[in-house]
Design an enzyme around this catalytic site. Structure first.
Site, PDB file in Angstrom:
ATOM      1  N   GLU A   1       8.162 -22.112   6.995  1.00  8.53           N
ATOM      2  CA  GLU A   1       8.457 -21.278   8.160  1.00  8.53           C
ATOM      3  C   GLU A   1       9.503 -21.900   9.075  1.00  8.53           C
ATOM      4  O   GLU A   1      10.100 -21.210   9.907  1.00  8.53           O
ATOM      5  CB  GLU A   1       7.191 -20.980   8.955  1.00  8.53           C
ATOM      6  CG  GLU A   1       6.633 -22.139   9.746  1.00  8.53           C
ATOM      7  CD  GLU A   1       5.490 -21.697  10.648  1.00  8.53           C
ATOM      8  OE1 GLU A   1       5.619 -21.896  11.869  1.00  8.53           O
ATOM      9  OE2 GLU A   1       4.485 -21.161  10.150  1.00  8.53           O
TER      10      GLU A   1
ATOM     11  N   GLU B   1       0.806  -1.221   0.000  1.00  4.78           N
ATOM     12  CA  GLU B   1       0.000   0.000   0.000  1.00  4.78           C
ATOM     13  C   GLU B   1       0.841   1.274   0.000  1.00  4.78           C
ATOM     14  O   GLU B   1       0.321   2.366  -0.234  1.00  4.78           O
ATOM     15  CB  GLU B   1      -0.926   0.013   1.230  1.00  4.78           C
ATOM     16  CG  GLU B   1      -2.041  -1.027   1.200  1.00  4.78           C
ATOM     17  CD  GLU B   1      -3.079  -0.749   0.132  1.00  4.78           C
ATOM     18  OE1 GLU B   1      -3.140   0.389  -0.370  1.00  4.78           O
ATOM     19  OE2 GLU B   1      -3.834  -1.672  -0.230  1.00  4.78           O
TER      20      GLU B   1
END
Length: 302
Positions: A116, A85
């Site tokens: 992960e 954004e």
């Protein structure tokens, strides 16, 4: 290998929701909402640490450094959301705020098995970005123990970079590694272990504060207006016009003409109107004042 999760607050059982499956839909939602109300208060308690991180990010930007997020699963996706954004909202280069997720692009939409848990992938991802001591690394992990994030933070430390841990478990592993530890402890989740809920909300709030705070401190906000917004669609074209009108109290025609004269750059248009300058003069004045509108206007005779 057995992993002991019993000490993690985010893995605890919430006494307020133990019988949530027996409640009516409205009662169930009220339990969730009541727990969500605790999140902002938890974030409020760690504002001093967030302040440290924002100031470090601004200092890095001033030296040509970047803000890099890294995380896995929900934490990684929240980093991607925040980073993505920044260019349209603040006109930043796309490489200035970057987010890494364990497992790469595929992991944005679906889990990548064991990604992960890798102690090498985080380091490799940073090396691929040419991560350096000028950059800031924010490791995001609700549990505070994600190996991908742990390894990335250790590597960043080895280069002398500023490192930040964002976790919802106090005293967790990444808080011992990072130079700045942000720990909004939101307590046990409504659904046990579902850290995409309160923990995820807390992480989102903190990430909002990191980038918004850094952009304000970098001169990309005038008053409360996003004066570096990019007009990438018709809505944003009109938003630019509105911003110039709001910042200068001019009419729509004046705002539109000023924006046209400076190729749709809000800041330049605002300085043009307020300083009664040409586009070239306004642009030069902004460049001389590092893009800060107030400083630029203070150096004009208006």
């Amino acid at each position: 290998m057995k992993i002991d999760l019993s000490a993690l607050t985010t893995e605890g059982r919430n006494t307020q929701s133990e019988n949530i499956d027996m409640l009516s839909t409205e009662e169930m939602l009220r339990v969730i909402n009541k727990e969500d109300q605790k999140v902002a208060l938890a974030v409020e308690k760690v504002i001093p640490a967030i302040t440290q991180a924002v100031d470090a990010i601004v200092a890095a930007f001033q030296k040509g450094g970047r803000l890099i997020y890294c995380g896995a699963g929900t934490s990684g996706r929240l980093g991607i959301l925040d980073a993505s954004e920044c260019p349209p909202t603040y006109g930043t280069p796309r490489e200035q705020v970057v987010a890494l997720i364990a497992g790469g692009h595929q992991a944005i939409l679906q889990a990548v098995e064991n990604a992960e848990d890798s102690l090498t992938m985080g380091v490799e991802d940073l090396k691929n970005l040419q991560f350096s001591d000028k950059d800031v690394l924010v490791g995001i992990a609700a549990s505070g123990r994600t190996p991908y994030v742990v390894a990335a933070l250790n590597y960043a430390n080895s280069l002398g970079a500023t490192t930040v841990a964002l976790t919802c478990n106090a005293g967790s592993e990444i808080t011992q590694i990072a130079k700045i530890a942000i720990m909004p402890v939101v307590g046990a989740e409504v659904v046990t272990g579902s850290s995409r809920m309160k923990a995820g909300t807390a992480q989102k709030l903190v990430l909002n504060m990191l980038t918004t705070g850094a952009m304000i401190r970098s001169g990309k906000v005038y008053g409360n207006l996003m004066v570096d917004v990019e007009a990438t669609n018709q809505k944003l074209v009109q938003r630019q016009i509105n911003i110039v009108m709001q910042a200068t109290d001019c009419d729509q025609q004046t705002a539109s003409e000023a924006l046209a004269a400076c190729d749709g750059h809000c800041k330049t248009a605002i300085v043009m109107v307020l300083g009664k300058l040409t586009a070239a003069q306004a642009k030069q004045l902004l460049n001389d004042n590092n893009g800060f509108i107030r400083q630029a206007l203070a150096n004009t005779e208006i």
